[in-house]
Design an enzyme around this catalytic site. Structure first.
Site, PDB file in Angstrom:
ATOM      1  CD  GLU A 131     -61.789 -51.251  -9.147  1.00  0.00           C
ATOM      2  OE1 GLU A 131     -63.059 -51.595  -9.135  1.00  0.00           O
ATOM      3  OE2 GLU A 131     -60.904 -52.047  -9.645  1.00  0.00           O
ATOM      4  CB  CYS A 314     -67.662 -68.015  -9.925  1.00  0.00           C
ATOM      5  SG  CYS A 314     -68.902 -68.565  -8.776  1.00  0.00           S
ATOM      6  CB  CYS A 321     -67.664 -76.036 -11.087  1.00  0.00           C
ATOM      7  SG  CYS A 321     -69.146 -74.767 -10.584  1.00  0.00           S
ATOM      8  CB  CYS A 324     -63.558 -73.057 -10.456  1.00  0.00           C
ATOM      9  SG  CYS A 324     -63.333 -71.866  -8.979  1.00  0.00           S
ATOM     10  CB  CYS A 330     -66.241 -74.231  -4.396  1.00  0.00           C
ATOM     11  SG  CYS A 330     -67.804 -73.545  -4.704  1.00  0.00           S
TER      12      CYS A 330
HETATM   13 FE1  SF4 Z   1     -67.958 -70.475  -8.276  1.00  0.00          FE
HETATM   14 FE2  SF4 Z   1     -67.441 -72.762  -6.779  1.00  0.00          FE
HETATM   15 FE3  SF4 Z   1     -68.038 -73.468  -9.250  1.00  0.00          FE
HETATM   16 FE4  SF4 Z   1     -65.738 -72.150  -8.370  1.00  0.00          FE
HETATM   17  S1  SF4 Z   1     -66.319 -74.234  -8.057  1.00  0.00           S
HETATM   18  S2  SF4 Z   1     -66.854 -71.547  -9.993  1.00  0.00           S
HETATM   19  S3  SF4 Z   1     -66.449 -70.866  -6.761  1.00  0.00           S
HETATM   20  S4  SF4 Z   1     -69.475 -72.240  -7.764  1.00  0.00           S
END
Ligand code: SF4
Length: 691
Positions: A131, A314, A321, A324, A330
């Protein structure tokens, strides 16, 4: 592809239609009306699914009664908002499929509860090292360094026995050297106060030198399965987008909100051997039980998954997105989809008309979005979150440097037998414990007006504190001295300026090369003892990091292999060019007026790692043999790292150096820095500089 913020000529965006199942869908028309988007008069409840403790809690409603007892209540209008468990399940299931992809050797599938105390301590050490190395450094860069470190210092005990030079030697090339020092200090604390075993809780870990809230959360969750949050730049970005939160990143309210949200979202570790039980999903189907996703350590997997999402999906620019796992939860993506499909014709009621929020219910965390007009607002994208940071202007500082060389005779040529003076920097602060050429940081009032003669005067004063030589050594009238044992200056010339960009300073190194001749290298002075304060000629103090008792003579050919920082490597490279009469390499010039002494020479600017890596790569690029390799190396080093940065408070301490009567006495201030711990957003892990 998500919409771009300023995509005037971009083709029509192919975003899916608005997600009307999102609990904030009914608020989207009001919040995202192009004419009012920049003002952003949205209700606090807009950040709905967060279940944040910042929301007001009301008397439980019928649906709220179904919540688990320890689950925070949502504001009444949003009782049916997304639950944390839905977000957790989606992200952990996604992480199960990607966690092996980047081959991180410290990532292990293990239930900490099945480990012995020693094994847990060892696991904590491995995670701790990873880390710290990952702070502002890419995973692929860290992996070989982590392996090398664990080979050299396999346990906390082995690390605690090392000295700073051994530690810096392993760290060399990774940049931000204060991290290595913090690991060493922390290991000593663990051996001294915790019997060699890292504490398992975030609170306990905070008592270790060099471990702040971010590292404490990471180690306690990943190594020990504790339910603790960790917030870095990646996490801020993901959570800000999930919540469509546009608050000033440095504001206390934003930091507190993000930490609180991160706290709320970390899943608990299920009781051992508890039978997984399917639950009804929101769509009437069966949800995958949380016990079946995220491996044996849910809090650790969750925190790593959040960072993984921020690093790979992201991302700051062009987030993916459509791929995602959190797209349905989101809010910023819901916004982008709404804007892409917003009804334009009057009477189009694709979404339910909003009811205006009461003024007392308005969000107090968000700032207006950065749109000038309705047309710009129609390009609304998830990339507008988190709110852009105001870039702090880097301080510009100058340092006078003297590359001191010793040779045994005036007609001496070549490197073999030539000695060079190096001085170890103080053990605290910027580039702690690294070696450099004797240097004086010029006072700010002199930074733009210093002359080569004023810098020479500063350096002469400094050298007489480091070497047992009289001040007359530097007077040209004394260079014909008949004594063969007294060191004499046989050459002194300016070197090209070198500019090195640190995280908070742009420092210009105004260097000169000084060659001394004498039968043997001048004796090094021991550490100076404090003496009564005296004023120098100008009455101005200098900031000096080169202190008596910390200097050494090294063979010229060994300079690059000593623990030196990137700027020193560049200065040495310039000295080699001058020695070998090689042409200068034209690089980007520093802004601002040219300085005397570097007149007519192009200053050398490079944003580098503070390591020799850049030094050697540049050497390759000078030769004709491997320009392609140099290009590849440069791409591999795309991290654009800058040198050490910690949160610091400058605390100048005055150390007066005693010198003989004939020498000008210089009041020396050692710039010390105190690292302090507070709950803040840690530097981004595994992420390039967003700048
Ligand atoms: Fe980021 Fe929302 Fe797009 Fe997912 S849906 S990549 S969390 S902005």
């Amino acid at each position: 592809m998500p919409p771009k913020k300023k995509a005037a000529a971009a083709p029509a965006r192919a975003l899916p239609p608005p997600n009307t199942a999102h609990p904030c869908a009914s608020l989207l028309p009001a919040v995202l009306a192009p004419a009012s988007l920049a003002d952003r008069p949205h209700p606090a409840a807009y950040h709905c699914f967060l279940q944040s403790p910042f929301y007001p809690t009301e008397a439980p409603t019928s649906s709220a009664k179904k919540r688990k007892r320890d689950e925070p209540a949502l504001p009444p209008p949003l009782d049916s908002a997304v639950e944390a468990e839905v977000v957790q399940r989606a992200l952990l299931a996604w992480f199960d499929g990607v966690k092996e992809k980047r081959g991180m050797p410290w990532r292990k599938e293990v239930d900490p509860r099945t480990l012995s105390e020693e094994e847990r301590g060892q696991r904590g050490y491995e995670v701790w090292v990873s880390e710290i190395m990952l702070q502002q450094t890419r995973v692929e860069t860290v992996i070989p360094y982590w392996r090398k470190w664990m080979d050299k210092f396999p346990t906390v005990a082995a690390l605690a026995k090392a000295d700073i030079e051994e530690v810096n030697a392993v760290w060399q090339g990774l940049g931000y050297y204060s991290r290595a020092k913090r690991l060493l200090d922390g290991a000593k604390t663990v051996m001294r106060e915790h019997s060699g075993l890292l504490p398992s809780t975030a609170t306990g870990l905070l008592s270790i030198d060099g471990i702040g809230p971010y590292s404490a959360g990471a180690i306690s969750s990943i190594a020990f399965g504790e339910r603790s949050a960790m917030v870095d730049g990646n996490v801020v970005r993901v959570l800000s987008r999930l919540a469509a939160l546009h608050g000033q990143q440095t504001a206390k309210s934003t930091t507190a909100f993000i930490w609180a949200l991160a706290d709320v979202l970390v899943p608990p570790q299920p009781a051992r051997k508890k039978k997984a039980k399917a639950a009804d999903g929101a769509d009437g189907g069966k949800k995958q039980p949380l016990e079946d996703v995220g491996g044996p350590n849910k809090p650790g997997a969750w925190n790593q998954a959040l960072m993984e999402l921020g690093a790979t999906v992201c991302t700051p620019k062009n987030p993916d997105c459509p791929s995602c796992p959190l797209q349905n939860q989101c809010l910023s993506y819901a916004e982008a989809r709404y804007v892409a499909h917003a009804p334009r014709a009057k009477g189009d009621t694709a979404l339910t008309a909003p009811s205006a929020p009461d003024i007392e219910d308005l969000c107090t965390l968000c700032s207006p979005l950065p749109y000038e007009d309705a047309a710009e607002a129609r390009q609304h994208s998830v990339e507008v979150y988190p709110m852009a940071k105001e870039k702090a202007k880097k301080r510009e500082e100058d340092t006078a440097v003297c590359v001191v060389e010793w040779v045994p005779s005036e007609d001496f040529v070549g490197e073999e037998g030539r000695m060079v003076l190096l001085v170890k920097r103080p053990e605290k602060g910027l580039l702690a414990g690294l070696y450099e050429f004797p240097a004086v940081d010029l006072p700010p009032e002199e930074a733009s007006s210093s002359t080569s003669s004023s810098r020479t005067k500063h350096l002469n004063s400094l050298l007489t504190t480091l070497l047992d030589i009289p001040s007359s050594t530097f007077r040209s009238s004394d260079q014909t001295s008949s004594s063969t044992s007294t060191p004499r200056v046989i050459s002194r010339q300016a070197l090209p300026e070198v500019v090195h960009v640190y995280s908070h300073i742009t420092r210009t190194y105004l260097s000169e090369r000084l060659v001394l001749v004498s039968p043997s290298p001048p004796t090094l002075r021991p550490a100076a003892s404090p003496s009564p304060s005296k004023k120098d000629d100008s009455g101005k103090a200098q900031l000096v990091q080169s202190l008596a008792g910390r200097a050494k003579w090294v063979h010229a050919e060994d300079v690059p292999t000593n623990n030196i920082g990137g700027a020193v490597g560049k200065i040495w490279e310039e000295r080699e060019r001058v020695e070998k009469r090689l042409p200068e390499v034209a690089r980007k010039a520093k802004k601002g007026p040219a300085k005397e002494g570097g007149k007519g020479k192009k200053p050398l600017v490079e944003k580098g790692q503070g390591s020799l890596m850049g030094f050697f790569a540049k050497k390759e690029s000078v030769g004709s043999a491997a320009p392609e390799k140099a290009k590849k190396d440069a791409a591999a080093r795309k991290m654009e790292e800058v040198d050490d940065e910690v949160i610091v408070i400058d605390e100048p301490k005055t150390v007066e150096l005693s010198t003989e009567a004939s020498v000008v006495v210089t009041e020396v201030k050692v710039q010390e820095r105190s690292v302090y711990k507070k709950r803040r957003i840690a530097p981004s892990s595994d992420e390039e500089d967003e700048g």
